[in-house]
Design a protein around this motif. Structure first.
Motif, PDB file in Angstrom:
ATOM      1  N   ARG A 199       0.834  -1.206   0.000  1.00 20.14           N
ATOM      2  CA  ARG A 199       0.000   0.000   0.000  1.00 20.14           C
ATOM      3  C   ARG A 199       0.871   1.260   0.000  1.00 20.14           C
ATOM      4  O   ARG A 199       0.605   2.205  -0.754  1.00 20.14           O
ATOM      5  N   ARG A 205      -3.764  -2.839  -6.785  1.00 20.83           N
ATOM      6  CA  ARG A 205      -4.573  -3.988  -6.385  1.00 20.83           C
ATOM      7  C   ARG A 205      -3.735  -4.845  -5.447  1.00 20.83           C
ATOM      8  O   ARG A 205      -2.637  -5.282  -5.814  1.00 20.83           O
ATOM      9  N   ARG A 220      -7.341  -6.588   5.216  1.00 22.72           N
ATOM     10  CA  ARG A 220      -8.167  -5.491   4.683  1.00 22.72           C
ATOM     11  C   ARG A 220      -7.873  -4.188   5.412  1.00 22.72           C
ATOM     12  O   ARG A 220      -7.791  -3.114   4.803  1.00 22.72           O
ATOM     13  N   THR A 225      -7.092  -4.709  -1.048  1.00 17.99           N
ATOM     14  CA  THR A 225      -8.298  -4.338  -1.785  1.00 17.99           C
ATOM     15  C   THR A 225      -9.207  -5.543  -2.001  1.00 17.99           C
ATOM     16  O   THR A 225     -10.404  -5.387  -2.227  1.00 17.99           O
ATOM     17  N   HIS A 226      -8.625  -6.748  -1.966  1.00 20.17           N
ATOM     18  CA  HIS A 226      -9.369  -7.986  -2.131  1.00 20.17           C
ATOM     19  C   HIS A 226      -8.761  -9.044  -1.211  1.00 20.17           C
ATOM     20  O   HIS A 226      -7.573  -8.981  -0.873  1.00 20.17           O
TER      21      HIS A 226
END
Length: 361
Positions: A199, A205, A220, A225-226
């Motif tokens: 990040r 992503r 998370r 993001t997933h």
């Protein structure tokens, strides 16, 4: 010489004990540090279980921050009163890695020359050359990295091992860049830090993979993001689906098992990068992958040593990001405990109940 309390592992698999430890005055190149906080890391448990070596008794603890109390002859980089994060890769400056400008690979790192002992004179083996479940510890001065003194010791001390390993696996070893896709397999303490590192690096992503929904929730919070529960879904297929059918640019294996490394290998895009930061056991072997797949997929297969960090460069920078609110190191501190609670913390760690228990001294 000082007498202090420290957490000692006397034998393989035996519960740790709180012992009186004799700490010598610092000799040339050494420093005595008053420990303020130290995280409970899986590596400490590996030492207790004999998984590192059999040089018992061990003085456990190594993810620590504290204040320099005294220094020995020739020490100039730190001084009494400095707030420092301890590291286990004090670079030598003269080995072939250092001389070619890659000191984060230093092949001749320093530890203190003198030994801390039990009252009967038995020499202790400090975990990763530090030994910080103790009120005061003796280290090489190069293992002390001065950082912002206003930072919370319980949080920034975690840069001393696991959190730095994860952050560095993404930032340094993986070289994650803006707009890239990243998958992290294993979202415990190191994996969660790898998510945070991706990040920070501007990844577009970030896919967290684990078999524990609690750890996926942590991922998370750290910036994933997933998420993919690999107990329920094929992680390779899921990562490919989330990346347009291609695979991720960088896949980080924070577990360190043959099956997760294989998942990482096949979950990356062509010419992508695999980073192994999870520590395997000595009996584990590289999985059976056709050599043609290694050749045909291209890219890089890397191992990450301590997040390929250079403490003097990385620790102050990351502490500054923490102080600015851009890196949530506090999120890694699940609980603060006393020096007598390490054995119970090992049990909570084994059951996956914590990211980090932190001993406060």
């Amino acid at each position: 010489m000082q007498q202090v309390r420290g957490v000692v592992a006397r034998g393989k698999g035996q519960p740790v004990s709180l012992e009186t430890v004799l700490v010598p005055d610092p000799g040339p190149g050494e420093a005595v540090v008053q420990v303020q906080a130290c995280g409970v890391c899986h590596t400490d448990l590996h030492y207790r279980e004999g998984g590192i070596n059999d040089d018992f008794p061990f003085l456990l603890g190594h993810e620590a921050a504290g204040v320099v109390e005294s220094v020995g002859e020739g020490v100039t980089d730190v001084a009494p009163g400095d707030f420092v994060v301890l590291n286990w890769r004090a670079v030598c400056g003269s080995c072939r890695a250092c001389l070619r400008g890659e000191p984060w690979y230093c092949f001749a790192t320093f530890n203190a020359t003198q030994k801390m002992t039990l009252e009967d004179g038995t020499e202790l083996s400090p975990a990763l050359g530090i030994g910080a479940f103790i009120e005061k510890t003796l280290v090489h001065a190069g293992q002390c990295t001065k950082v912002d003194a206003s930072a919370r010791a319980a949080a920034v001390g975690l840069l001393g091992c696991g959190v730095m390993a994860g952050l560095g696996a993404a930032i340094n070893t993986g070289g994650v860049g803006r707009g890239q896709s990243v998958a992290v397999i294993g979202c415990g303490g190191v994996g969660a830090a790898a998510v945070a590192g991706a990040r920070l690096s501007g990844a577009a992503r970030i896919i967290g993979v684990d078999i524990d929904d609690r750890k996926l929730e942590t991922a998370r919070k750290m910036g994933a993001t997933h998420t993919v529960n690999s107990k329920e879904t094929d992680p390779v297929a899921a990562i490919q689906e989330l990346t347009g059918g291609h695979g991720a640019d960088v896949v980080i294996d924070a577990v360190g098992r043959p099956e997760t490394w294989r998942q990482a290998f096949y979950a990356r895009d062509l010419a992508g990068t695999v980073v192994l930061v999870g520590v395997p056991t000595p009996d584990m072997k590289i999985p059976d992958i056709p050599l043609l797949d290694v050749f045909g997929r291209g890219g890089s297969l890397k191992s990450s040593w301590y997040g390929d960090c250079l403490p003097s460069r990385d620790f102050p920078m990351l502490v500054d990001l923490y102080q600015q609110g851009r890196l949530d190191l506090d999120a890694f501190v699940t609980e603060e405990i006393g020096i007598g609670d390490v054995e119970a913390a090992f049990a909570r760690m084994h059951h996956g109940d914590v990211l980090r228990s932190v001993v406060i001294l």
